[in-house]
Enzyme design. Structure first.
Site, PDB file in Angstrom:
ATOM      1  N   HIS A  62       0.817  -1.202   0.000  1.00  0.00           N
ATOM      2  CA  HIS A  62       0.000   0.000   0.000  1.00  0.00           C
ATOM      3  C   HIS A  62       0.858   1.262   0.000  1.00  0.00           C
ATOM      4  O   HIS A  62       1.954   1.282   0.554  1.00  0.00           O
ATOM      5  CB  HIS A  62      -0.881   0.039   1.256  1.00  0.00           C
ATOM      6  N   LYS A  71       6.095   5.953   7.502  1.00  0.00           N
ATOM      7  CA  LYS A  71       5.558   5.062   8.538  1.00  0.00           C
ATOM      8  C   LYS A  71       6.682   4.533   9.417  1.00  0.00           C
ATOM      9  O   LYS A  71       7.709   4.078   8.922  1.00  0.00           O
ATOM     10  CB  LYS A  71       4.834   3.870   7.902  1.00  0.00           C
ATOM     11  N   TYR A 131       1.669   1.234  13.862  1.00  0.00           N
ATOM     12  CA  TYR A 131       2.480   2.154  13.079  1.00  0.00           C
ATOM     13  C   TYR A 131       2.006   3.588  13.223  1.00  0.00           C
ATOM     14  O   TYR A 131       0.832   3.863  13.385  1.00  0.00           O
ATOM     15  CB  TYR A 131       2.556   1.744  11.615  1.00  0.00           C
ATOM     16  N   ASP A 169      -6.495  -5.960  -2.041  1.00  0.00           N
ATOM     17  CA  ASP A 169      -5.146  -6.450  -2.321  1.00  0.00           C
ATOM     18  C   ASP A 169      -5.153  -7.533  -3.392  1.00  0.00           C
ATOM     19  O   ASP A 169      -4.196  -7.659  -4.151  1.00  0.00           O
ATOM     20  CB  ASP A 169      -4.476  -6.942  -1.038  1.00  0.00           C
TER      21      ASP A 169
END
Length: 182
Positions: A62, A71, A131, A169
């Protein structure tokens, strides 16, 4: 904290100091001053995320083409194989990937700067993945690249069967068709 560069210079492995004894452990999972010093610039985080997934779940690859997110990722419980793919067309490592196991036992974190696609595969029976992000989630700008793209040739660990994917996905685009950064 200990900072280790990866084969892609801007992606870093960060290991906090862990103080443990028979009772358990203590670690500082984030310190703004120490983090900024480690990466050589000030980074502002605006959002914290937490996902729980079962073994074999693969989330990614992603990224957000607008409002790109840096991130800082870690596995608070369980273990994952975490991957970053360089999508910066002007980078000498464009199209290359780096992967590392993050787990509750090794306490490693990975810094994935903006301009990268990100994914993780759950290796343990389940995992809590946490995250911090440098920009807000923007679903209209989110993109996904196929986890098994032959051009990227990511070497995912064997989890005893095919990965469990979301519908999004499963329909991800090929790397050569993906929108990338300048």
């Amino acid at each position: 904290m200990k900072v280790t560069p990866t084969t892609i210079a801007d992606v870093l492995i960060i290991e906090p100091k862990v103080f443990g004894d028979a009772r358990g452990f203590f670690l500082e999972s984030f310190n703004q001053k120490a983090f900024d010093e480690a990466i050589g610039e000030h980074v502002e985080f605006v959002q914290d995320n937490h996902s729980r997934s079962v073994k074999g779940v693969l989330r990614g690859l992603h990224y957000q083409i607008e409002q790109p997110q840096g991130k800082l990722v870690r596995a608070a419980r369980g273990a994952v194989f975490d991957v970053a793919v360089d999508l910066r067309k002007s980078s000498r490592t464009f199209g290359q990937w780096v992967g590392v196991e993050l787990s509750e036992d090794n306490h490693k974190q990975m810094w994935v700067p903006a301009g990268f696609a990100h994914a993780f595969l759950v290796l343990s029976e389940s995992a809590d993945f946490m995250y911090k992000t440098t920009d807000y989630y923007a679903p209209a700008h989110e993109r996904a690249i196929a986890w098994n793209d032959p051009e990227l040739d990511i070497r995912w660990p064997d989890v005893g069967g095919p990965p469990k994917l979301s519908a999004k996905d499963s329909a991800a685009t090929a790397f050569r068709m993906a929108e990338v950064f300048v």
